[in-house]
Design an enzyme around this catalytic site. Structure first.
Site, PDB file in Angstrom:
ATOM      1  N   ARG A 195     -12.601   0.633   2.534  1.00 17.61           N
ATOM      2  CA  ARG A 195     -13.574   1.645   2.124  1.00 17.61           C
ATOM      3  C   ARG A 195     -14.901   1.469   2.860  1.00 17.61           C
ATOM      4  O   ARG A 195     -15.509   2.437   3.326  1.00 17.61           O
ATOM      5  CB  ARG A 195     -13.802   1.561   0.612  1.00 17.61           C
ATOM      6  N   PRO A 214      -9.601   6.030   1.795  1.00 16.03           N
ATOM      7  CA  PRO A 214      -9.708   6.447   0.390  1.00 16.03           C
ATOM      8  C   PRO A 214      -8.843   5.583  -0.524  1.00 16.03           C
ATOM      9  O   PRO A 214      -7.900   6.048  -1.161  1.00 16.03           O
ATOM     10  CB  PRO A 214      -9.229   7.897   0.431  1.00 16.03           C
ATOM     11  N   LYS A 215      -9.176   4.301  -0.611  1.00 14.69           N
ATOM     12  CA  LYS A 215      -8.329   3.328  -1.312  1.00 14.69           C
ATOM     13  C   LYS A 215      -8.727   3.189  -2.775  1.00 14.69           C
ATOM     14  O   LYS A 215      -9.920   3.145  -3.103  1.00 14.69           O
ATOM     15  CB  LYS A 215      -8.428   1.959  -0.629  1.00 14.69           C
ATOM     16  N   LYS A 216      -7.703   3.111  -3.638  1.00 13.63           N
ATOM     17  CA  LYS A 216      -7.902   2.849  -5.055  1.00 13.63           C
ATOM     18  C   LYS A 216      -6.918   1.771  -5.496  1.00 13.63           C
ATOM     19  O   LYS A 216      -5.841   1.618  -4.933  1.00 13.63           O
ATOM     20  CB  LYS A 216      -7.686   4.128  -5.885  1.00 13.63           C
ATOM     21  N   GLU A 240       0.847  -1.190   0.000  1.00 16.96           N
ATOM     22  CA  GLU A 240       0.000   0.000   0.000  1.00 16.96           C
ATOM     23  C   GLU A 240       0.886   1.245   0.000  1.00 16.96           C
ATOM     24  O   GLU A 240       2.021   1.212   0.490  1.00 16.96           O
ATOM     25  CB  GLU A 240      -0.868  -0.039   1.252  1.00 16.96           C
TER      26      GLU A 240
END
Length: 256
Positions: A114, A120-122, A77
């Site tokens: 999320r 705020p993960k993508k 991450e």
């Protein structure tokens, strides 16, 4: 399936085969590479939501390698955390970090992060590698390079006590869940803590950081003016569950 069965089973989607298990989530040998840098304070104030207040002009750019985590597996991450302060309804001032952006390579922690906390993960492709005497972090969004970070490998040991104190501070994020008509159904400021932290070692060294512009991976919105410090550390920890401290859909929401 009876209505009561749906209520009993429902904690995540899909109902009959959730993307992640129930908490708690424990992490073993979690490796952090964190580069603190100066940026434009006006840009920080433009992205940090009230009632949080920006502290100073720095950003922590983080790469985190998670080789062993319960429920979420093995993944990497990266992202940006902004130092902030939060004043509770009782007048207590808390210093912590606002989680501005996160990019990772594993579906389960994207979905869980999320849906539970509002991280705020993508989906992207971050990587930490050890290249001779250098730690190297990269972030690709699709085929495009968005971040390059380098750090000298274990040049000097760090005192664990100040780092443990910093890790005990809360982090904040905005959880947004849309309604079926596209309007926001949930819009909340969430606070969480890392728990049961066991630091296994920490080091510092020279570091460099480059951020590149991308339409969908906007890390360069907070440009690097100067690298201030860098740390590399390894820890076991539990990811604490969150609590709502402000509801943006209630005009009179109290800060907790």
């Amino acid at each position: 399936m009876k209505i009561q069965d749906v209520r009993a089973k429902a904690f995540a989607m899909p109902l009959n085969n959730p993307a992640y298990p129930r908490p708690p989530y424990k992490f073993y040998n979690r490796e952090f590479v964190v580069i603190n840098y100066r940026t434009d304070p006006e840009l920080l104030r433009a992205v940090v939501p009230e009632p949080l207040e920006v502290i100073g002009d720095t950003v922590a750019y983080e790469f985190i390698r998670m080789p062993d985590s319960t429920g979420f597996g093995d993944y990497t991450e990266t992202g940006q955390v902004i130092p902030v302060r939060f004043t509770t309804a009782s007048g207590e001032v808390q210093e912590g970090g606002y989680v501005h952006a996160m990019y990772l390579d594993d579906n389960a922690p994207i979905a869980g992060g999320r849906e539970i906390w509002g991280f705020p993960k993508k989906l992207a492709s971050p990587k930490i590698s050890h290249e001779q005497e250098t730690l190297v972090g990269t972030l690709h969004y699709g085929s495009v390079l968005c971040v390059t970070a380098t750090m000298g490998y274990k040049h000097r040991e760090l005192d664990l006590a100040p780092l443990a104190k910093a890790m005990a501070k809360p982090a904040f994020m905005i959880k947004i869940i849309p309604h079926v008509d596209g309007s926001p159904r949930i819009c909340e400021l969430v606070r969480y803590y890392m728990e049961d932290v066991t630091l296994k070692g920490a080091w510092t060294g020279p570091a460099a950081l480059q951020l590149f512009e991308h339409a969908m991976c906007d890390v360069a919105r907070l440009p690097v003016h100067e690298v201030v410090s860098a740390s590399h550390y390894v820890a076991d920890l539990t990811l604490g569950l969150g609590e709502v401290v402000f509801d943006y859909l209630k005009a009179d929401s109290p800060a907790n």
